[in-house]
Design an enzyme around this catalytic site. Structure first.
Site, mmCIF file in Angstrom:
data_model
loop_
_atom_site.group_PDB
_atom_site.id
_atom_site.type_symbol
_atom_site.label_atom_id
_atom_site.label_comp_id
_atom_site.label_asym_id
_atom_site.label_seq_id
_atom_site.Cartn_x
_atom_site.Cartn_y
_atom_site.Cartn_z
ATOM 1 N N CYS A 1 88.126 -1.326 43.547
ATOM 2 C CA CYS A 1 88.902 -1.516 44.770
ATOM 3 C C CYS A 1 88.221 -0.850 45.954
ATOM 4 C CB CYS A 1 90.321 -0.971 44.581
ATOM 5 S SG CYS A 1 91.293 -1.938 43.425
ATOM 6 N N GLU A 2 87.038 -1.321 46.270
ATOM 7 C CA GLU A 2 86.246 -0.841 47.395
ATOM 8 C C GLU A 2 85.450 -2.022 47.945
ATOM 9 O OE1 GLU A 2 85.983 2.147 48.806
ATOM 10 O OE2 GLU A 2 87.173 3.309 47.364
ATOM 11 N N TYR B 1 73.065 4.940 48.634
ATOM 12 C CA TYR B 1 71.764 4.988 49.295
ATOM 13 C C TYR B 1 71.401 3.700 50.020
ATOM 14 C CZ TYR B 1 70.986 8.967 46.112
ATOM 15 O OH TYR B 1 71.079 10.141 45.413
ATOM 16 N N ARG C 1 74.178 3.488 43.369
ATOM 17 C CA ARG C 1 73.058 3.655 44.295
ATOM 18 C C ARG C 1 73.122 2.701 45.496
ATOM 19 N NH1 ARG C 1 68.440 2.659 43.470
ATOM 20 N NH2 ARG C 1 67.476 4.363 44.649
ATOM 21 N N PRO D 1 57.374 12.713 36.951
ATOM 22 C CA PRO D 1 57.928 11.361 37.077
ATOM 23 C C PRO D 1 59.207 11.215 36.263
ATOM 24 C CG PRO D 1 56.131 11.357 35.505
ATOM 25 C CD PRO D 1 56.195 12.759 36.074
ATOM 26 N N ARG E 1 62.075 8.505 37.572
ATOM 27 C CA ARG E 1 62.345 7.108 37.905
ATOM 28 C C ARG E 1 61.201 6.197 37.467
ATOM 29 N NH1 ARG E 1 65.181 5.603 42.573
ATOM 30 N NH2 ARG E 1 64.754 7.698 43.385
#
Length: 461
Positions: free
Chosen positions: A389-390, A362, A358, A319, A321
Site C-alpha cells: 500500500c504505497e 535509492y 532499493r 567486493p 555487490r
C-alpha cells in the site's frame, strides 16, 4: 532496461520519454551482462538456470523467490581471487549473507567482511575461520567487540575514538593484541546516490583526513601500543564505475601513511581500498572486470608509493555487490495488468518493496523479462510494481514487456543478489521470500520462506 537489440522487433513505442525509451527492443532477448551465467531460454522460451526450468522452481518453491546461481557466484569469487592474486579479497557480507554463502566464499578462498554482531554470528556458525574475518561498523558495542576478540577475529576496522577506547580496554583485560585498521574519510565524493557515498566529509563513517582526526587516531594507537595498527582503510561508496575516485582515495590515504611514517618511524604494512564496484542493472551500466580493477588499483598504489618512498603495502579489497548481485534474480508471478488511460501499463507482481526496497530507497533501476515463455506481440512500456500500500512500491521503473503480458506469467528481475534479501522487510505483514541455490540441475533451499506463523511467533502481545 534491456538491450536495444536489432532483429525481429515489433510495435511503435511512441514519442514519450528519452530516446532510449523510444527505441524498440526484442522483449525475448537476454542480455548476458544482466543475468547469472547459467541462465538461458529453453526450447519453449522459458528461462532455465543451472539446468532447471523456472516454472519447475516456481511450482516447487513458490513465488516470489530469490534464485541464486551457485556456479555464477562461485565463478565471480574465483575471478576476484585470480585477478587480485597475492592480495586479500574480503566478501562484503552486508550485500547478502547466509550460512550457505559463507561456506561458498570460504571454499573459494575468500575472506569475509562483517559489520554487526549478527553477521559475525552467521559467519562463525558457518565455520568461517575467524582469522579471515574483518569486522566493520561505525558503532560496535562492547558486547560485539568482546565477542570478536574472544572469537579471534583477524582484524577490526576502528571507526571512532570511542571505539578505540572500548577496544583498548577490552584488549588490556584479555591480554590480547588485536589487529586493527583505521577507517579514513578521504573527502572523495563518489558519483553515486547520496546515501551510498561514504567518503565525503559530512557522514557518519570513519576519521576525517582533512580535519586531522585520522592522523591523531593512528598516532594514538601507535603510542598506546595495545592494539596492533596494521594499516588504513578507505571506502568511497557503492555502485561505482569510475576508477578515478579510487585513484584520489589511494593517493590521499597513502599520503597519510607517509605522515605516520614520518611522525613515528612506522610503515604500516596494509592498505584496504574497500569495495563499491558497480554491476550492470540495466544496459546503461558498464562495469569493469576484476582484471581491469586489479590492474588499475595496483598501478595507482605502486605509483603513489614510489612517489612517497613507501614500501608497497599488502592490498585488500571488499567486493560484495560485484559477487552476489549478478548471481541472483528474483522470480515473481504477475497478478494484475492495468493500462492507465494509455499513459502507462502497470504490471503488478506478488512481491514488491518488501523484497526489493532499493528502487524506492535509492531510485535504483532494474530490468525484467517474462520468464515463463516468449512472445511475438509488440513491446509495451511497462512499470513493474508490487502489492504494498504505497505508490512508491515500484520494482522496475520502466521496462519493455510483451503486449500480451498477463496474470499468471512468471516475471524475472535480474541483479537482485545484493541488498535485496538483506534489506527485506515485513512491511504490510508480508512474509519475506526464501532463497534457493541452483547448481547442476539441483535446487535447494538455503534460506527458507517465512510464513504467517513466523510473523505471529514474534507478536507476544
Amino acid at each position: 532496461m534491456r538491450a536495444h537489440e536489432a532483429g525481429a522487433l515489433h510495435g511503435d513505442i511512441g514519442s514519450r520519454g528519452p530516446a532510449w525509451l523510444r527505441t524498440p527492443v526484442d522483449v525475448n532477448a537476454l542480455v548476458p551482462q544482466l543475468w547469472p551465467r547459467t541462465v538461458a531460454r529453453g526450447a519453449d522460451g522459458a528461462l532455465t538456470v543451472g539446468g532447471l526450468d523456472v516454472r519447475t522452481l516456481a511450482a516447487e518453491f513458490g513465488t516470489p523467490v530469490y534464485v541464486l546461481d551457485e556456479e555464477d557466484l562461485r565463478s565471480r569469487c574465483r575471478d576476484f581471487r585470480s585477478a587480485f592474486s597475492g592480495d586479500d579479497v574480503y566478501y562484503a557480507g552486508k550485500a547478502f549473507l547466509c550460512r550457505a554463502v559463507v561456506r561458498m566464499i570460504n571454499e573459494e578462498g575468500l575472506h569475509l567482511d562483517v559489520c554487526t554482531g549478527g553477521e559475525l554470528a552467521v559467519a562463525l556458525s558457518a565455520g568461517m575461520p575467524p582469522e579471515r574475518i574483518g569486522f566493520h561498523g561505525n558503532n560496535k558495542s562492547v558486547t560485539e567487540l568482546a565477542r570478536a576478540l574472544d572469537a579471534g577475529v583477524g582484524r577490526i576496522i576502528v571507526d571512532s575514538v570511542d571505539e578505540i577506547e572500548r577496544l583498548t580496554a577490552l584488549a588490556r583485560d584479555r591480554e590480547v593484541r588485536p589487529k586493527v585498521l583505521v577507517r579514513v574519510t578521504v573527502g572523495v565524493e563518489a558519483h553515486t546516490h547520496e546515501f551510498i557515498a561514504t567518503a565525503h566529509e559530512d557522514q557518519k563513517f570513519g576519521f576525517s583526513l582533512a580535519g586531522g582526526s585520522a592522523l591523531a587516531a593512528a598516532l594514538r594507537i601507535v603510542d598506546e601500543d595495545v592494539l596492533e595498527l596494521r594499516g588504513l582503510h578507505s571506502h568511497i561508496g557503492s555502485q561505482i564505475f569510475d576508477a578515478s575516485g579510487f585513484e584520489v582515495s589511494a593517493r590521499r590515504v597513502l599520503g597519510l601513511q607517509a605522515q605516520i611514517r614520518d611522525a613515528r618511524s612506522v610503515e604500516l604494512p596494509e592498505l584496504d581500498l574497500g569495495g563499491g564496484f558497480g554491476i550492470a542493472y540495466t544496459t546503461q551500466d558498464d562495469p569493469s572486470t576484476p582484471q581491469e580493477l586489479a590492474k588499475r588499483l595496483h598501478r595507482i598504489v605502486e605509483d603513489e608509493c614510489a612517489a612517497l618512498a613507501l614500501r608497497v603495502p599488502h592490498l585488500s579489497i571488499e567486493p560484495g555487490r560485484a559477487i552476489a548481485g549478478p548471481a541472483v534474480f528474483t522470480l515473481y508471478q504477475v497478478g494484475t495488468v492495468k493500462d492507465v488511460d494509455g499513459l502507462r501499463t502497470y504490471v503488478s507482481v506478488d512481491g514488491g518493496m518488501s523484497d526489493n526496497i532499493r528502487t524506492a530507497l535509492y531510485d535504483a533501476s532494474y530490468s525484467a523479462t517474462v520468464a515463463s515463455r516468449t512472445s511475438t506481440t509488440p513491446p509495451i512500456l511497462a512499470r513493474v510494481v508490487g502489492k504494498h500500500c504505497e505508490s512508491g512500491d515500484i520494482v522496475v521503473k520502466d521496462e519493455f514487456l510483451p503486449a500480451d503480458v498477463q496474470p499468471g506469467d512468471l516475471l524475472a528481475v535480474p541483479g537482485t543478489g545484493a541488498y535485496c534479501r538483506s534489506m527485506a522487510s515485513n512491511y504490510n505483514h508480508v512474509p519475506r521470500p526464501g532463497v534457493i541455490a541452483v547448481r547442476d540441475g539441483v535446487a535447494r533451499v538455503i534460506v527458507r520462506r517465512e510464513t504467517e506463523d513466523d510473523l505471529l511467533a514474534l507478536d507476544v502481545g
